[in-house]
Design a protein around this motif. Structure first.
Motif, PDB file in Angstrom:
ATOM      1  N   ASN A  86       0.065   7.166   5.027  1.00 20.83           N
ATOM      2  CA  ASN A  86       0.454   5.967   4.293  1.00 20.83           C
ATOM      3  C   ASN A  86       1.555   5.211   5.020  1.00 20.83           C
ATOM      4  OD1 ASN A  86      -1.402   6.650   2.348  1.00 20.83           O
ATOM      5  ND2 ASN A  86       0.092   7.529   0.933  1.00 20.83           N
ATOM      6  N   PHE A  98      -9.229   3.496   5.000  1.00 19.61           N
ATOM      7  CA  PHE A  98      -8.492   2.233   4.919  1.00 19.61           C
ATOM      8  C   PHE A  98      -8.775   1.470   6.201  1.00 19.61           C
ATOM      9  CE2 PHE A  98      -5.056  -0.729   5.380  1.00 19.61           C
ATOM     10  CZ  PHE A  98      -4.727  -1.106   4.092  1.00 19.61           C
ATOM     11  N   CYS A 155       1.533   1.306   6.527  1.00 22.66           N
ATOM     12  CA  CYS A 155       2.586   0.318   6.295  1.00 22.66           C
ATOM     13  C   CYS A 155       3.142  -0.224   7.606  1.00 22.66           C
ATOM     14  CB  CYS A 155       3.708   0.928   5.459  1.00 22.66           C
ATOM     15  SG  CYS A 155       3.281   1.175   3.721  1.00 22.66           S
ATOM     16  N   HIS A 185       0.814  -1.212   0.000  1.00 26.72           N
ATOM     17  CA  HIS A 185       0.000   0.000   0.000  1.00 26.72           C
ATOM     18  C   HIS A 185       0.850   1.266   0.000  1.00 26.72           C
ATOM     19  CE1 HIS A 185      -3.280  -2.726   0.758  1.00 26.72           C
ATOM     20  NE2 HIS A 185      -2.588  -3.234   1.758  1.00 26.72           N
ATOM     21  N   TYR A 235       0.436  -2.518   8.929  1.00 25.56           N
ATOM     22  CA  TYR A 235       0.246  -3.666   8.025  1.00 25.56           C
ATOM     23  C   TYR A 235       1.323  -4.721   8.257  1.00 25.56           C
ATOM     24  CZ  TYR A 235      -0.526  -6.265   3.686  1.00 25.56           C
ATOM     25  OH  TYR A 235      -0.774  -7.260   2.759  1.00 25.56           O
TER      26      TYR A 235
END
Length: 299
Positions: A147, A174, A151, A88, A154
């Motif tokens: 973002n 998200f 990450c 992503h 994630y």
């Protein structure tokens, strides 16, 4: 592409990964019996004075986290995630994918003079964020940080990840479905209404704002557990044009504008935002952070 991977980009990413990550770890670990939110509010007509909501005493209140230096650390297992581990990551900022060979730019961290940040603990943050909504609001600089947060989380979740999300106008969501975590971003580069509000069509140097209008955006920010705002880069035009009269379109040629010095315009914009925050944010339910000036994308 090389411009996107210069020192400014490195500083920007490392600032978020190590500063906000450490600060978030401290915040999530603290005793939740008394939660707080801290932000500046301008009290005078020019917005010169400021007050703070009280927060529970932590390392942030006993150590000046903003007084320190960047140090290169190749012994503490940085970076916090590898580029290839996060599908992503915006391709425009995937430096290694586009051929960057050195890795030292991934090993810088912020070191306060009088204290240490705890290392970012992704698994602990995931657990603390269960059932919560974390929202970033502002321009492309804070979008990059959002973002990076995606990450970091994630790569901290083991096994198969079930994810979801959608893009509705300026709101990009998200979700980590199994944890009911929402990491959202809302495009509002000047926080108040402006002619840069389109997330895809906003490349203009003629800045126009409705300086006291924020509710159109702000209605999307409520019901967040953590709010992170930034607004600075877009106020750097020599003058900002305040809409005085006209139609519903900010760039209508028949509109009447007042040219305002960028410093005064920025103060008044922050005053509108802080008035909204003091009126609508319950510090017992929502943590709020505001970022000031950060490095830009390119030199």
């Amino acid at each position: 592409m090389r411009k996107l991977c210069n020192m400014y980009t490195m500083i920007h990413y490392s600032f978020f990964i190590f500063f906000f990550g450490g600060l978030a770890t401290i915040s999530f670990y603290r005793n939740n019996t008394s939660q707080g939110v801290s932000f500046y509010r301008n009290n005078t007509s020019q917005g010169d004075a400021s007050n703070n909501f009280n927060v529970t005493p932590t390392i942030a209140s006993t150590c000046d986290l903003f007084s320190g230096r960047w140090v290169h650390d190749n012994k503490s297992h940085y970076p916090l995630y590898e580029e290839h581990e996060c599908p992503h990551l915006d391709g425009s900022y995937a430096c290694q994918t586009y051929g960057r060979k050195d890795f030292k730019y991934l090993q810088w961290r912020w070191q306060p003079h009088d204290c240490d940040f705890p290392r970012f603990d992704g698994k602990a943050i995931v657990e603390r964020l269960r059932g919560k909504r974390l929202m970033f609001v502002g321009d492309s600089l804070v979008r990059n940080q959002r973002n990076s947060m995606i990450c970091m989380l994630y790569t901290s979740i083991p096994g198969v990840k079930r994810i979801g999300g959608e893009l509705i106008g300026s709101l990009h969501t998200f979700r980590f479905i199994d944890y009911n975590i929402s990491i959202d971003f809302y495009w509002a580069p000047m926080l108040v209404e402006s002619n840069g509000d389109s997330p895809t069509d906003h490349l203009t140097t003629f800045r126009i704002v409705r300086i006291k209008s924020i509710e159109k955006h702000a209605r999307h920010w409520v019901n967040s557990d953590i709010l992170i705002f930034n607004s600075y880069r877009w106020w750097r035009s020599h003058v900002v044009n305040f809409l005085k009269s006209g139609g519903s379109l900010l760039d209508d040629p028949n509109n009447v504008y007042e040219e305002v010095n960028r410093v005064r315009a920025y103060k008044l914009g922050l005053k509108t935002w802080s008035n909204w925050a003091h009126t609508h944010i319950d510090p017992s339910k929502t943590k709020l952070f505001f970022m000031g000036a950060t490095a830009v994308h390119v030199m």
